[in-house]
Design an enzyme around this catalytic site. Sequence first.
Site, PDB file in Angstrom:
ATOM      1  CB  CYS A 119      -0.936  -0.014   1.197  1.00  0.00           C
ATOM      2  SG  CYS A 119      -1.965  -1.481   1.220  1.00  0.00           S
ATOM      3  CG  HIS A 259      -3.241   3.008   2.246  1.00  0.00           C
ATOM      4  ND1 HIS A 259      -3.788   2.578   1.057  1.00  0.00           N
ATOM      5  CD2 HIS A 259      -3.237   1.933   3.071  1.00  0.00           C
ATOM      6  CE1 HIS A 259      -4.096   1.302   1.166  1.00  0.00           C
ATOM      7  NE2 HIS A 259      -3.776   0.891   2.373  1.00  0.00           N
ATOM      8  CG  ASN A 289      -6.491  -1.370   1.418  1.00  0.00           C
ATOM      9  OD1 ASN A 289      -5.860  -0.942   0.466  1.00  0.00           O
ATOM     10  ND2 ASN A 289      -5.908  -1.774   2.543  1.00  0.00           N
TER      11      ASN A 289
HETATM   12  N1  ACO Z   1     -17.201  -9.306  10.352  1.00  0.00           N
HETATM   13  C1  ACO Z   1     -17.578  -9.541  11.622  1.00  0.00           C
HETATM   14  N2  ACO Z   1     -16.709  -9.685  12.624  1.00  0.00           N
HETATM   15  C2  ACO Z   1     -15.391  -9.619  12.333  1.00  0.00           C
HETATM   16  C3  ACO Z   1     -14.931  -9.400  11.021  1.00  0.00           C
HETATM   17  C4  ACO Z   1     -15.887  -9.245  10.008  1.00  0.00           C
HETATM   18  N3  ACO Z   1     -15.563  -9.041   8.738  1.00  0.00           N
HETATM   19  N4  ACO Z   1     -13.580  -9.366  11.045  1.00  0.00           N
HETATM   20  C5  ACO Z   1     -13.203  -9.558  12.311  1.00  0.00           C
HETATM   21  N5  ACO Z   1     -14.300  -9.722  13.093  1.00  0.00           N
HETATM   22  C6  ACO Z   1     -14.367  -9.952  14.536  1.00  0.00           C
HETATM   23  C7  ACO Z   1     -13.095 -10.578  15.065  1.00  0.00           C
HETATM   24  O1  ACO Z   1     -13.135 -11.987  14.887  1.00  0.00           O
HETATM   25  C8  ACO Z   1     -13.137 -10.155  16.508  1.00  0.00           C
HETATM   26  O2  ACO Z   1     -14.006 -11.030  17.192  1.00  0.00           O
HETATM   27  P1  ACO Z   1     -13.617 -11.531  18.689  1.00  0.00           P
HETATM   28  O3  ACO Z   1     -13.555 -10.280  19.520  1.00  0.00           O
HETATM   29  O4  ACO Z   1     -14.745 -12.456  19.009  1.00  0.00           O
HETATM   30  O5  ACO Z   1     -12.284 -12.179  18.516  1.00  0.00           O
HETATM   31  C9  ACO Z   1     -13.796  -8.787  16.467  1.00  0.00           C
HETATM   32  O6  ACO Z   1     -14.466  -8.695  15.203  1.00  0.00           O
HETATM   33  C10 ACO Z   1     -12.826  -7.629  16.588  1.00  0.00           C
HETATM   34  O7  ACO Z   1     -11.712  -7.881  15.744  1.00  0.00           O
HETATM   35  P2  ACO Z   1     -10.551  -6.837  15.600  1.00  0.00           P
HETATM   36  O8  ACO Z   1      -9.478  -7.409  14.719  1.00  0.00           O
HETATM   37  O9  ACO Z   1     -10.152  -6.329  16.947  1.00  0.00           O
HETATM   38  O10 ACO Z   1     -11.293  -5.646  14.843  1.00  0.00           O
HETATM   39  P3  ACO Z   1     -10.763  -4.208  14.615  1.00  0.00           P
HETATM   40  O11 ACO Z   1     -11.691  -3.248  15.215  1.00  0.00           O
HETATM   41  O12 ACO Z   1      -9.290  -4.065  14.914  1.00  0.00           O
HETATM   42  O13 ACO Z   1     -10.909  -4.054  13.035  1.00  0.00           O
HETATM   43  C11 ACO Z   1      -9.563  -4.151  11.023  1.00  0.00           C
HETATM   44  C12 ACO Z   1     -10.198  -4.953  12.173  1.00  0.00           C
HETATM   45  C13 ACO Z   1     -10.683  -3.483  10.256  1.00  0.00           C
HETATM   46  C14 ACO Z   1      -8.803  -5.091  10.123  1.00  0.00           C
HETATM   47  C15 ACO Z   1      -8.619  -3.077  11.610  1.00  0.00           C
HETATM   48  O14 ACO Z   1      -7.755  -3.672  12.549  1.00  0.00           O
HETATM   49  C16 ACO Z   1      -7.783  -2.385  10.552  1.00  0.00           C
HETATM   50  O15 ACO Z   1      -8.293  -1.653   9.730  1.00  0.00           O
HETATM   51  N6  ACO Z   1      -6.463  -2.573  10.619  1.00  0.00           N
HETATM   52  C17 ACO Z   1      -5.551  -1.868   9.683  1.00  0.00           C
HETATM   53  C18 ACO Z   1      -5.526  -2.520   8.347  1.00  0.00           C
HETATM   54  C19 ACO Z   1      -4.627  -1.700   7.442  1.00  0.00           C
HETATM   55  O16 ACO Z   1      -4.368  -0.544   7.674  1.00  0.00           O
HETATM   56  N7  ACO Z   1      -4.114  -2.290   6.393  1.00  0.00           N
HETATM   57  C20 ACO Z   1      -3.276  -1.425   5.544  1.00  0.00           C
HETATM   58  C21 ACO Z   1      -2.340  -2.064   4.795  1.00  0.00           C
HETATM   59  S1  ACO Z   1      -2.964  -3.292   3.678  1.00  0.00           S
HETATM   60  C22 ACO Z   1      -1.590  -3.606   2.674  1.00  0.00           C
HETATM   61  O17 ACO Z   1      -0.539  -3.054   2.808  1.00  0.00           O
HETATM   62  C23 ACO Z   1      -1.760  -4.637   1.562  1.00  0.00           C
END
Ligand code: ACO
Length: 346
Positions: A119, A259, A289
């Site tokens: 990214c 990004h 994304n």
């Molecule tokens: N639908 C429903 N529930 C979900 C989903 C989904 N799609 N995905 C995860 N959950 C659940 C998890 O299993 C977890 O459940 P649990 O508490 O029972 O274990 C709960 O939701 C919370 O999960 P988290 O991982 O803590 O969720 P978070 O609020 O952190 O959001 C996310 C996850 C959206 C991925 C976030 O962490 C994020 O955006 N991270 C940054 C990603 C990023 O910036 N990537 C950039 C680079 S990509 C590249 O370079 C190719």
Amino acid sequence: MTIQKILKGVKIIGVGGAVPPTIIMNDALTQLVDTSDEWITSRTGIKQRHVLSGDETLSDLGVQAAKQAVAQAGVDPATIGMVIVATTTPDERYPAMAARVQTGIGAVNASGYDIALACTGFAAALITAEQFLRTGFHQRILVIGADAHTRVMDWSDRNTCVLFGDGAGAVLLESTELENDAFLACDMNLDGAKANELHADHIVNNCPLVPQASARSPYVQMNGREVYKFAVAVVMNSILRTLENCQKTIEDIDYLILHQANIRIMESMTERLGIPPEKMIVNLQRYGNTSAATIPLALNEAVLDGRIKTGSTVMICGFGGGLSWASSCFKWGGPTVAVTTEQMNG
Ligand code: ACO
């Protein structure tokens, strides 16, 4: 003969963007994984994504975006000296996607290659092109950010499959007199010690006469929480360092393009930097994304709808796989053109 080595200025003279026609809404993903529109929207800001289908290729998207940038600049593609494509999801292992774009747009005199920095790729490619133009090595360079992460997703993993979409964005850069320089400052970083927080492996097939490598997943592996924390920690410092490098302040930024990974990262940045939310360009609700394509796609839209105008100061910051992050601050020097619905929809 003494060769005079005088640094040149650099400006952007065209921008373009393209996404595939097929749209997948959040609700449709409930057929694949245990998720909901409510979860995806509230945790990420994403409502839909465009995905490549059938025999559609990422190279075709790159060519479409590049043609728009070249047409906007009104230049002959044969005058382009180099094509740099930022991608980690090319159609082919080789040739470089730059070769497909070069021939697809008729940039017959261009050299080129791909940059793999996930990214952060577009920001890194832009900074790379800037250096070739500053030294006078080339006069025009096309930079493309393009990715098709929907083809390297584990569609049974709800942690990753809801986040990504496909697309390509392009800018055409040109060298200019130093007094017209539009590129103010940049910043580029890599922390390979955190590489395993976000990676996608190749399937390795050793020679059959030796032991095979351990089985690996070919899909994107992401520690979402760690990447989130990393992004919030590094993006602000990179932007502040870039501003310091060009002796500007937060108030000097007209538009900030981060990004497009997660709306919560963007909101946290506007809050911590003290930037009014209307200065943040956001389009991830429509595209998800698109990795290396998010920044040029957002830049293209903001130019087409007239927010970014000639003279606007734009700060971009990419972050992701590596882990890597890079910022660039420039004045928009390209033409402002009227929007068409077709262009807005890619
Ligand atoms: N639908 C429903 N529930 C979900 C989903 C989904 N799609 N995905 C995860 N959950 C659940 C998890 O299993 C977890 O459940 P649990 O508490 O029972 O274990 C709960 O939701 C919370 O999960 P988290 O991982 O803590 O969720 P978070 O609020 O952190 O959001 C996310 C996850 C959206 C991925 C976030 O962490 C994020 O955006 N991270 C940054 C990603 C990023 O910036 N990537 C950039 C680079 S990509 C590249 O370079 C190719």
